[in-house]
Enzyme design. Structure first.
Site, PDB file in Angstrom:
ATOM      1  N   GLY A 242     165.036 -31.191 -41.801  1.00 22.06           N
ATOM      2  CA  GLY A 242     165.800 -31.567 -40.628  1.00 22.06           C
ATOM      3  C   GLY A 242     164.963 -32.117 -39.486  1.00 22.06           C
ATOM      4  O   GLY A 242     165.490 -32.382 -38.403  1.00 22.06           O
ATOM      5  N   ASP A 243     163.672 -32.313 -39.703  1.00 21.79           N
ATOM      6  CA  ASP A 243     162.797 -32.784 -38.636  1.00 21.79           C
ATOM      7  C   ASP A 243     162.990 -34.288 -38.423  1.00 21.79           C
ATOM      8  O   ASP A 243     162.843 -35.085 -39.360  1.00 21.79           O
ATOM      9  CB  ASP A 243     161.333 -32.494 -38.990  1.00 21.79           C
ATOM     10  CG  ASP A 243     160.394 -32.844 -37.857  1.00 21.79           C
ATOM     11  OD1 ASP A 243     160.199 -32.006 -36.964  1.00 21.79           O
ATOM     12  OD2 ASP A 243     159.866 -33.978 -37.852  1.00 21.79           O
ATOM     13  N   VAL A 244     163.288 -34.680 -37.190  1.00 20.14           N
ATOM     14  CA  VAL A 244     163.565 -36.084 -36.886  1.00 20.14           C
ATOM     15  C   VAL A 244     162.321 -36.942 -37.134  1.00 20.14           C
ATOM     16  O   VAL A 244     162.415 -38.075 -37.623  1.00 20.14           O
ATOM     17  CB  VAL A 244     164.050 -36.234 -35.432  1.00 20.14           C
ATOM     18  CG1 VAL A 244     164.199 -37.700 -35.065  1.00 20.14           C
ATOM     19  CG2 VAL A 244     165.376 -35.513 -35.243  1.00 20.14           C
ATOM     20  N   ILE A 246     159.917 -36.434 -39.368  1.00 23.49           N
ATOM     21  CA  ILE A 246     159.793 -36.618 -40.811  1.00 23.49           C
ATOM     22  C   ILE A 246     160.797 -37.671 -41.300  1.00 23.49           C
ATOM     23  O   ILE A 246     160.462 -38.577 -42.076  1.00 23.49           O
ATOM     24  CB  ILE A 246     160.017 -35.292 -41.559  1.00 23.49           C
ATOM     25  CG1 ILE A 246     158.893 -34.284 -41.247  1.00 23.49           C
ATOM     26  CG2 ILE A 246     160.151 -35.512 -43.067  1.00 23.49           C
ATOM     27  CD1 ILE A 246     157.553 -34.624 -41.841  1.00 23.49           C
TER      28      ILE A 246
END
Length: 289
Positions: A242-244, A246
């Site tokens: 969920g990391d933007v 990444i």
């Protein structure tokens, strides 16, 4: 005083280590002399340790030094883990170069996983960093630590749970914390003091057990758990779906029309196991060049 030399396997990308640490204003970094100052709490005492790069590209070498010989072994062990000095570069390289991301590996191989001094710091930091752009996240954490933490030899230690548990939401709101984020930080400190949360036992737990332990805590979601696994426990196979950052890096790297979904990121991760954490570091690094 004591000193011990550590010889990571090559390549170990010292320049990327220092550049990433310099993003955080709480880090005490001397770029000219290539020295890091590291805050560790050992035997319930705060001490600052020096980590200096004294090697070359051909023979990477760091010298760790401290004052109290009785704490040497634990300090060296923890600093090894913090800066990934035992990174198995040959195995990482041979595994990831067989995948469809091999050219990214060639650009960033030797980039270590960089951890916080302890799990408590990693958990607090990533609670504060939730849903913020990186610049303001670092600013907010700097305000918090310099207001309530402790300074030793020009190095900042995070405020301990006793201090944080006594804070009021309005105090943190003055620093520009959201109301909920202030409640989360104070709540975690209270759980630690009550004995409901024992972060030390996470070191011995599997990734799934860490999820089970942390997810029920108010304010902790999957992204926060993944960041604790990566930056608190130094686990090697984590790709925060969920990391933007990444997602943006994958979109840029693969020239995708839109950011990949969490499910699509998880599908990528399977290809890079058991070293997905290194791909995470490469992807974040690729956003800044």
């Amino acid at each position: 005083m004591w000193a011990e030399k550590i010889f990571p396997q090559k390549p170990y990308n010292v320049n990327r280590l220092f550049r990433r640490l310099n993003l955080d204003p709480l880090q005490c970094v001397d770029d000219h002399n290539q020295i890091l100052k590291v805050p560790l709490i050992i035997h319930q005492e705060k001490d600052v340790y020096s980590v200096q790069f004294i090697g070359t590209d051909v023979q990477p070498c760091f010298e760790i030094s401290g004052k109290d010989v009785s704490k040497k072994n634990e300090a060296v062990t923890r600093i090894n883990q913090m800066f990934d000095f035992q990174m198995d570069t040959p195995s990482i390289t041979s595994t990831l170069r067989k995948t469809n991301i091999h050219s990214l590996v060639d650009d960033y191989i030797g980039m270590p996983i960089i951890c916080e001094p302890d799990v408590y710091s990693a958990l607090l930091k990533n609670i504060v960093h939730q849903q913020l752009n990186m610049k303001f996240a670092y600013t907010l954490m700097y305000r918090f630590v310099t207001r309530y933490g402790t300074r030793v030899d020009d190095v900042w230690f995070y405020p301990n749970p006793e201090v944080v548990s006594r804070l009021k939401v309005d105090e943190l709101r003055e620093l520009q914390f959201s109301k909920r984020k202030a409640e989360y930080v104070i709540g975690i400190a209270e759980k630690m003091l009550s004995g409901d949360l024992d972060l030390e036992k996470l070191y011995a737990q599997t990734n799934n057990e860490v999820y089970d332990e942390l997810l029920p805590i108010r304010g902790v979601g999957p992204w926060t758990v993944e960041c604790v696994l990566l930056f608190g426990l130094g686990r090697k196979d984590i790709l925060p779906a969920g990391d933007v950052g990444i997602q943006n890096a994958l979109m840029k790297w693969y020239q995708l029309p839109t950011k990949p979904s969490k499910e699509e990121v998880q599908a990528y991760k399977k290809k890079w196991s058991p070293y997905a954490s290194y791909v995470s570091m490469y992807l974040w690094e690729s956003l800044s060049g």
